[in-house]
Design a protein around this motif. Structure first.
Motif, PDB file in Angstrom:
ATOM      1  N   LEU A   1       0.825  -1.207   0.000  1.00  0.00           N
ATOM      2  CA  LEU A   1       0.000   0.000   0.000  1.00  0.00           C
ATOM      3  C   LEU A   1       0.864   1.264   0.000  1.00  0.00           C
ATOM      4  N   VAL A   2       2.001   1.204   0.683  1.00  0.00           N
ATOM      5  CA  VAL A   2       2.934   2.339   0.699  1.00  0.00           C
ATOM      6  C   VAL A   2       3.539   2.547  -0.687  1.00  0.00           C
ATOM      7  N   LEU A   3       3.981   1.452  -1.298  1.00  0.00           N
ATOM      8  CA  LEU A   3       4.560   1.541  -2.641  1.00  0.00           C
ATOM      9  C   LEU A   3       3.542   2.043  -3.652  1.00  0.00           C
ATOM     10  N   LEU A   4       2.285   1.660  -3.483  1.00  0.00           N
ATOM     11  CA  LEU A   4       1.224   2.112  -4.379  1.00  0.00           C
ATOM     12  C   LEU A   4       1.106   3.640  -4.358  1.00  0.00           C
ATOM     13  N   GLY A   5       1.140   4.217  -3.172  1.00  0.00           N
ATOM     14  CA  GLY A   5       1.041   5.669  -3.059  1.00  0.00           C
ATOM     15  C   GLY A   5       2.181   6.371  -3.771  1.00  0.00           C
ATOM     16  N   ILE A   6       3.401   5.853  -3.612  1.00  0.00           N
ATOM     17  CA  ILE A   6       4.568   6.447  -4.274  1.00  0.00           C
ATOM     18  C   ILE A   6       4.448   6.333  -5.791  1.00  0.00           C
ATOM     19  N   GLY A   7       4.060   5.147  -6.254  1.00  0.00           N
ATOM     20  CA  GLY A   7       3.950   4.917  -7.687  1.00  0.00           C
ATOM     21  C   GLY A   7       2.909   5.784  -8.357  1.00  0.00           C
ATOM     22  N   LEU A   8       1.766   5.943  -7.733  1.00  0.00           N
ATOM     23  CA  LEU A   8       0.710   6.768  -8.311  1.00  0.00           C
ATOM     24  C   LEU A   8       1.125   8.241  -8.378  1.00  0.00           C
ATOM     25  N   PHE A   9       1.859   8.705  -7.388  1.00  0.00           N
ATOM     26  CA  PHE A   9       2.330  10.087  -7.379  1.00  0.00           C
ATOM     27  C   PHE A   9       3.224  10.361  -8.593  1.00  0.00           C
ATOM     28  N   VAL A  10       4.133   9.433  -8.877  1.00  0.00           N
ATOM     29  CA  VAL A  10       5.043   9.604 -10.020  1.00  0.00           C
ATOM     30  C   VAL A  10       4.298   9.454 -11.338  1.00  0.00           C
ATOM     31  N   ARG A  11       3.433   8.486 -11.428  1.00  0.00           N
ATOM     32  CA  ARG A  11       2.758   8.177 -12.687  1.00  0.00           C
ATOM     33  C   ARG A  11       1.829   9.300 -13.133  1.00  0.00           C
ATOM     34  N   MET A  12       1.229  10.008 -12.216  1.00  0.00           N
ATOM     35  CA  MET A  12       0.286  11.062 -12.574  1.00  0.00           C
ATOM     36  C   MET A  12       0.965  12.247 -13.258  1.00  0.00           C
ATOM     37  N   LYS A  13       2.284  12.345 -13.164  1.00  0.00           N
ATOM     38  CA  LYS A  13       3.008  13.464 -13.761  1.00  0.00           C
ATOM     39  C   LYS A  13       3.367  13.240 -15.232  1.00  0.00           C
ATOM     40  N   VAL A  14       3.105  12.048 -15.747  1.00  0.00           N
ATOM     41  CA  VAL A  14       3.484  11.724 -17.129  1.00  0.00           C
ATOM     42  C   VAL A  14       2.328  12.028 -18.081  1.00  0.00           C
ATOM     43  N   GLU A  15       2.649  12.642 -19.217  1.00  0.00           N
ATOM     44  CA  GLU A  15       1.633  12.936 -20.219  1.00  0.00           C
ATOM     45  C   GLU A  15       1.396  11.722 -21.115  1.00  0.00           C
ATOM     46  N   GLU A  16       0.246  11.713 -21.787  1.00  0.00           N
ATOM     47  CA  GLU A  16      -0.049  10.680 -22.773  1.00  0.00           C
ATOM     48  C   GLU A  16       0.994  10.731 -23.898  1.00  0.00           C
ATOM     49  N   THR A  17       1.257   9.599 -24.549  1.00  0.00           N
ATOM     50  CA  THR A  17       2.305   9.565 -25.566  1.00  0.00           C
ATOM     51  C   THR A  17       1.900  10.353 -26.812  1.00  0.00           C
ATOM     52  N   PRO A  18       2.851  11.050 -27.438  1.00  0.00           N
ATOM     53  CA  PRO A  18       2.544  11.823 -28.642  1.00  0.00           C
ATOM     54  C   PRO A  18       2.078  10.950 -29.799  1.00  0.00           C
ATOM     55  N   VAL A  19       2.592   9.730 -29.882  1.00  0.00           N
ATOM     56  CA  VAL A  19       2.190   8.820 -30.964  1.00  0.00           C
ATOM     57  C   VAL A  19       0.712   8.483 -30.846  1.00  0.00           C
ATOM     58  N   PHE A  20       0.257   8.190 -29.633  1.00  0.00           N
ATOM     59  CA  PHE A  20      -1.167   7.875 -29.445  1.00  0.00           C
ATOM     60  C   PHE A  20      -2.043   9.089 -29.730  1.00  0.00           C
ATOM     61  N   LYS A  21      -1.651  10.254 -29.234  1.00  0.00           N
ATOM     62  CA  LYS A  21      -2.458  11.456 -29.436  1.00  0.00           C
ATOM     63  C   LYS A  21      -2.560  11.817 -30.915  1.00  0.00           C
ATOM     64  N   ALA A  22      -1.508  11.544 -31.672  1.00  0.00           N
ATOM     65  CA  ALA A  22      -1.506  11.897 -33.097  1.00  0.00           C
ATOM     66  C   ALA A  22      -2.314  10.927 -33.942  1.00  0.00           C
ATOM     67  N   GLU A  23      -2.391   9.645 -33.514  1.00  0.00           N
ATOM     68  CA  GLU A  23      -2.997   8.635 -34.373  1.00  0.00           C
ATOM     69  C   GLU A  23      -4.143   7.889 -33.707  1.00  0.00           C
ATOM     70  N   ARG A  24      -4.725   8.487 -32.686  1.00  0.00           N
ATOM     71  CA  ARG A  24      -5.840   7.855 -31.992  1.00  0.00           C
ATOM     72  C   ARG A  24      -7.022   7.653 -32.947  1.00  0.00           C
ATOM     73  N   LYS A  25      -7.604   6.452 -32.902  1.00  0.00           N
ATOM     74  CA  LYS A  25      -8.743   6.126 -33.769  1.00  0.00           C
ATOM     75  C   LYS A  25      -9.930   5.706 -32.911  1.00  0.00           C
ATOM     76  N   LYS A  26     -10.985   6.480 -32.960  1.00  0.00           N
ATOM     77  CA  LYS A  26     -12.180   6.174 -32.189  1.00  0.00           C
ATOM     78  C   LYS A  26     -13.008   5.091 -32.870  1.00  0.00           C
ATOM     79  N   GLY A  27     -13.641   4.257 -32.055  1.00  0.00           N
ATOM     80  CA  GLY A  27     -14.553   3.257 -32.594  1.00  0.00           C
ATOM     81  C   GLY A  27     -13.877   2.041 -33.194  1.00  0.00           C
ATOM     82  N   SER A  28     -12.556   1.897 -33.030  1.00  0.00           N
ATOM     83  CA  SER A  28     -11.856   0.750 -33.591  1.00  0.00           C
ATOM     84  C   SER A  28     -11.965  -0.455 -32.664  1.00  0.00           C
TER      85      SER A  28
END
Length: 438
Positions: free
Chosen positions: A192-219
């Protein structure tokens, strides 16, 4: 500068997330070899109890492909980051609850039933985590994709180091009797302690540029993988299968076998801790080499060496050379097979189905890690360990064949998806005009 900052955050987040996920997942692996057969299967013969314990260990691996498909589908539709936050949360809570489970002596069959249920949740979580974490690094990278993606794989032995240290340290502090009564719970509760640390770090990362550029809805990512890339998927599974069989042989089965061969549990755990720490260097080093020489040459060399090493493994353990056996196997040879897989799987599929395809291929290959200890325990029970090196060599031969058939992927562009959209996968090298790296 922003791109570099996000790459660093992505790699750090993927590495830390992988460490936490595999701390929880492999903590169970170590505990299944040295604790759970006594705590949850105490009514069985010791060897049968070990087999039953490995059986519950295997259920986590059986659930991993389900997690890969489930989180891969939504990761391809909604984004990598959202799924990674959810997978980490699931893993942390499941591991914490394992630490609260009553024993067989307290509630009978409900104890192993609860253990299996939470192990399935762990499997679903780690099945979804790996693909997203790899893609967060690979899709942010503009060069040296093999190295950056491999930080996710390097998190696995780091998680093993932490989990082994947590178990062995707790055992040393509280003593054998107290460890079996309640001490084994402490490392699980720390999740549970490690979970708190991991979530804190992970929330600072943005979505990948490749996904944002080529996202396809409804696939329909899974349909795309199964309909347009079945050959690629099957070859990818074959390439990775022996790495997982070897991994669980060196990190799970050898724990139980080494104690039976007369080595102390602490000696085995110390050797495993050292070899796991050194494996991080091996994974990063061989993955960097795959950027220069290609994924195929590195994986092929590792598979051939592992096939030969399997015949020396048990004699080394029998004669007390446990440290040498684990360092050679886990820190030198196995990383050649395992490290490049992170980039390789991400390079096999187009952006719209990459999370699903990479996760499914990797997790289906990962079944080898869950089933191998169970298979080898049965083989040992019926005929000793003589046949095990031949079984390991057969898996390595499969990897050699599939790797030879699969074309080199290291020069594949993650944004050059025309071949994939036509159903040919991303096996061909893109034209030089698109650049050598993505």
């Amino acid at each position: 500068m922003a791109t570099t900052t996000q790459l660093r955050r992505a790699v750090s987040s993927s590495f830390l997330g992988s460490v936490i996920e595999y701390y929880d997942f492999l903590l169970y692996a170590t505990a299944s070899a040295v604790v759970f057969n006594k705590v949850f299967f105490s009514s069985l013969d010791p060897l049968v109890g070990t087999i039953a314990s490995f059986g519950t260990f295997a259920t986590g691996y059986l659930a991993r492909p389900l997690g890969g498909v489930l989180f891969g589908h939504y990761g391809d539709l909604l984004g990598r980051k959202k799924m990674l936050v959810l997978t980490m949360s699931l893993m942390g809570v499941a591991s914490f609850l394992i630490g609260l489970l009553p024993t067989y002596a307290q509630v009978g069959w409900l104890a192993p039933a609860g253990l299996i249920l939470l192990r399935v949740v762990q499997g679903i979580s780690v099945g979804g985590e790996w693909g997203g974490a790899v893609l967060m690094s690979a899709e942010h990278a503009t060069s040296r994709r093999g190295l950056w993606a491999s930080f996710t794989n390097a998190g696995a032995p780091c998680g093993m180091v932490l989990s082994t240290l947590a178990l062995s340290g707790t055992a040393a502090l509280v003593g054998e009797k107290a460890f079996l009564e309640w001490g084994w719970r402490v490392p699980f509760l720390l999740s549970l302690v490690l979970l708190g640390i991991g979530l804190f770090v992970r929330m600072k990362v943005e979505e990948t540029p490749v996904f944002k550029a080529e996202r396809k809805k409804g696939s329909m990512p899974l349909l795309d993988v199964l309909r347009n890339h079945p050959r690629t998927l099957l070859l990818g599974i074959g390439v990775g299968l022996s790495a997982f069989v070897a991994q669980s042989t060196l990190t799970t089965f050898i724990l139980a076998y080494g104690v039976q061969a007369g080595n102390s549990r602490q000696t085995i755990l110390n050797a495993l801790t050292l070899s796991s720490a050194l494996a991080v260097i091996g994974i990063l080093g061989w993955s960097a080499a795959s950027d220069r020489f290609g994924r195929r040459p590195v994986v092929l060399a590792g598979a051939v060496l592992m096939a030969a090493f399997g015949f020396a493994l048990f004699p080394l353990v029998d004669n007390g050379f446990v440290v040498l056996a684990l360092v050679l196997g886990q820190a030198v040879i196995h990383p050649m097979m395992y490290g490049p897989l992170a980039a390789l799987y991400s390079e096999l599929f187009n952006t719209g189905s990459r999370y699903t395809g990479a996760s499914l291929g990797y997790q289906l290959a990962g079944l080898g890690a869950g089933l191998a200890p169970l298979l080898f325990a049965q083989v040992q029970r019926s005929s000793g360990t003589g046949a095990i090196p031949f079984i390991l060599a057969a898996f390595c031969l499969l990897t050699v064949v599939c790797t030879v058939i699969l074309r080199e992927t290291s020069r594949t562009s993650l944004t050059g998806d025309r071949n994939a959209e036509l159903g040919a996968g991303q096996l061909a090298t893109p034209p030089r005009a698109h650049g050598a790296e993505a």
